[in-house]
Design a protein around this motif. Sequence first.
Motif, mmCIF file in Angstrom:
data_model
loop_
_atom_site.group_PDB
_atom_site.id
_atom_site.type_symbol
_atom_site.label_atom_id
_atom_site.label_comp_id
_atom_site.label_asym_id
_atom_site.label_seq_id
_atom_site.Cartn_x
_atom_site.Cartn_y
_atom_site.Cartn_z
ATOM 1 N N ARG A 6 -0.863 13.827 -13.635
ATOM 2 C CA ARG A 6 -2.276 13.508 -13.805
ATOM 3 C C ARG A 6 -3.062 13.888 -12.550
ATOM 4 O O ARG A 6 -4.178 14.413 -12.633
ATOM 5 C CB ARG A 6 -2.447 12.027 -14.118
ATOM 6 N N MET A 7 -2.477 13.645 -11.383
ATOM 7 C CA MET A 7 -3.131 14.036 -10.125
ATOM 8 C C MET A 7 -3.352 15.536 -10.075
ATOM 9 O O MET A 7 -4.415 16.018 -9.646
ATOM 10 C CB MET A 7 -2.275 13.596 -8.933
ATOM 11 N N ARG A 15 0.825 -1.217 0.000
ATOM 12 C CA ARG A 15 0.000 0.000 0.000
ATOM 13 C C ARG A 15 0.853 1.258 0.000
ATOM 14 O O ARG A 15 0.588 2.209 -0.751
ATOM 15 C CB ARG A 15 -0.939 -0.004 1.213
ATOM 16 N N GLN A 16 1.889 1.278 0.833
ATOM 17 C CA GLN A 16 2.759 2.448 0.891
ATOM 18 C C GLN A 16 3.506 2.653 -0.424
ATOM 19 O O GLN A 16 3.730 3.780 -0.859
ATOM 20 C CB GLN A 16 3.751 2.309 2.053
ATOM 21 N N GLY A 17 3.895 1.542 -1.077
ATOM 22 C CA GLY A 17 4.568 1.652 -2.364
ATOM 23 C C GLY A 17 3.669 2.235 -3.435
ATOM 24 O O GLY A 17 4.100 3.053 -4.251
ATOM 25 N N ALA A 66 -6.390 4.928 -14.622
ATOM 26 C CA ALA A 66 -5.121 5.213 -15.292
ATOM 27 C C ALA A 66 -3.973 4.427 -14.630
ATOM 28 O O ALA A 66 -3.088 3.903 -15.307
ATOM 29 C CB ALA A 66 -4.832 6.716 -15.252
ATOM 30 N N LEU A 67 -3.982 4.349 -13.301
ATOM 31 C CA LEU A 67 -2.954 3.587 -12.600
ATOM 32 C C LEU A 67 -3.034 2.101 -12.931
ATOM 33 O O LEU A 67 -2.031 1.421 -13.102
ATOM 34 C CB LEU A 67 -3.084 3.788 -11.083
ATOM 35 N N ALA A 68 -4.271 1.593 -13.018
ATOM 36 C CA ALA A 68 -4.454 0.166 -13.335
ATOM 37 C C ALA A 68 -3.920 -0.168 -14.714
ATOM 38 O O ALA A 68 -3.311 -1.222 -14.937
ATOM 39 C CB ALA A 68 -5.925 -0.202 -13.231
ATOM 40 N N HIS A 88 5.411 10.496 -8.316
ATOM 41 C CA HIS A 88 6.291 10.473 -9.479
ATOM 42 C C HIS A 88 5.472 10.676 -10.755
ATOM 43 O O HIS A 88 4.326 10.260 -10.837
ATOM 44 C CB HIS A 88 7.038 9.131 -9.558
ATOM 45 N N ASP A 89 6.095 11.331 -11.731
ATOM 46 C CA ASP A 89 5.449 11.497 -13.043
ATOM 47 C C ASP A 89 5.390 10.149 -13.754
ATOM 48 O O ASP A 89 6.287 9.319 -13.574
ATOM 49 C CB ASP A 89 6.230 12.513 -13.883
#
Length: 327
Positions: A296-297, A281-283, A321-323, A290-291
């Motif tokens: 995007r955030m 989770r922390q990772g 997008a992360l998935a 990071h870009d």
Amino acid sequence: MDVSDLARSVIAGDRRALARAITLVESRRDDHRAAARSLLAEVQAAGRQALRIGLSGTPGVGKSTLIESLGLLLTAQGLRVAVLAVDPSSARSGGSILGDKTRMERLSRDPLAFIRPSPSQTQLGGVARRSREAVALCEAAGFDVVLIETVGVGQSETMVAELCDIFVLLLAPAGGDELQGVKRGIMEMADLILVNKADGDLKPAALRTCADYAGALHLLRRRPQDPPGFPKALTVSALADTGLAEAWTEIRNLAAWRQDHGHWANRRAGQARHWFSEEVRQGLLAELNHDPARARMENLGQAVAAGRMTPDAAAAEMLAALAHSTP
């Protein structure tokens, strides 16, 4: 830095090496994180274990005073004691006073004791981000007992229970009644409740508080890892050094029972699984810094602030997008 040399020094009980090793595992630098993983893998081969005791309670309940008195009691018996004290950090500057070592002046001079204060930084739950690794290093260094002191916490901050074998909750006299005692949260995690400051004018109030919580504990659902009579409430006075020997006896008896009945190993296995999930989770959260995720955030955040998107819709788009970017 030669990780193998550092690991050998830690296993040999070198206090300076232990302090350097804890500093290494607490570092956020990528190269230090890689070195820390190698270090932990090497010291784990020593196969040493200590009795891990977590101590929590509200600010001002006397955690540092009690830990010093308990630590001196244990070192007088020839036990090596490590204290990992977590101090709160400023939400503005990120700095910490780290004053717990100063409070434990007598214990800090004891050759059988090691005290390490650490800042909580942005970590919630009452412990520091790398407290688990610090505990493992203290075990590898040959300490018999590791005391983990949390920041002053409330009902919902129970992360220390995932670090220790025995969880001790400290309470102040007149700190609540039976209703407060049966509230879900930190009370359910405690193995032993100690009502501190049971001396002088506060002693009658401490006895009443202890009786209230003892009654409340009987109303909680019994846990499989508890022998008959546990969890239980006791009165102690860290200032007058009363009740600590009895509390230590109860801690040892509980630890021995859990070892004999297989709960010790099961608990540690469950904790290892918990920390694996926590690292994942922390990772994932770190990836947001990071870009291209950070860009995007920022764009989605501006759209939400301008009212062009709802927070839920923006979050769903970000997660999608992360998935897609994950291999």
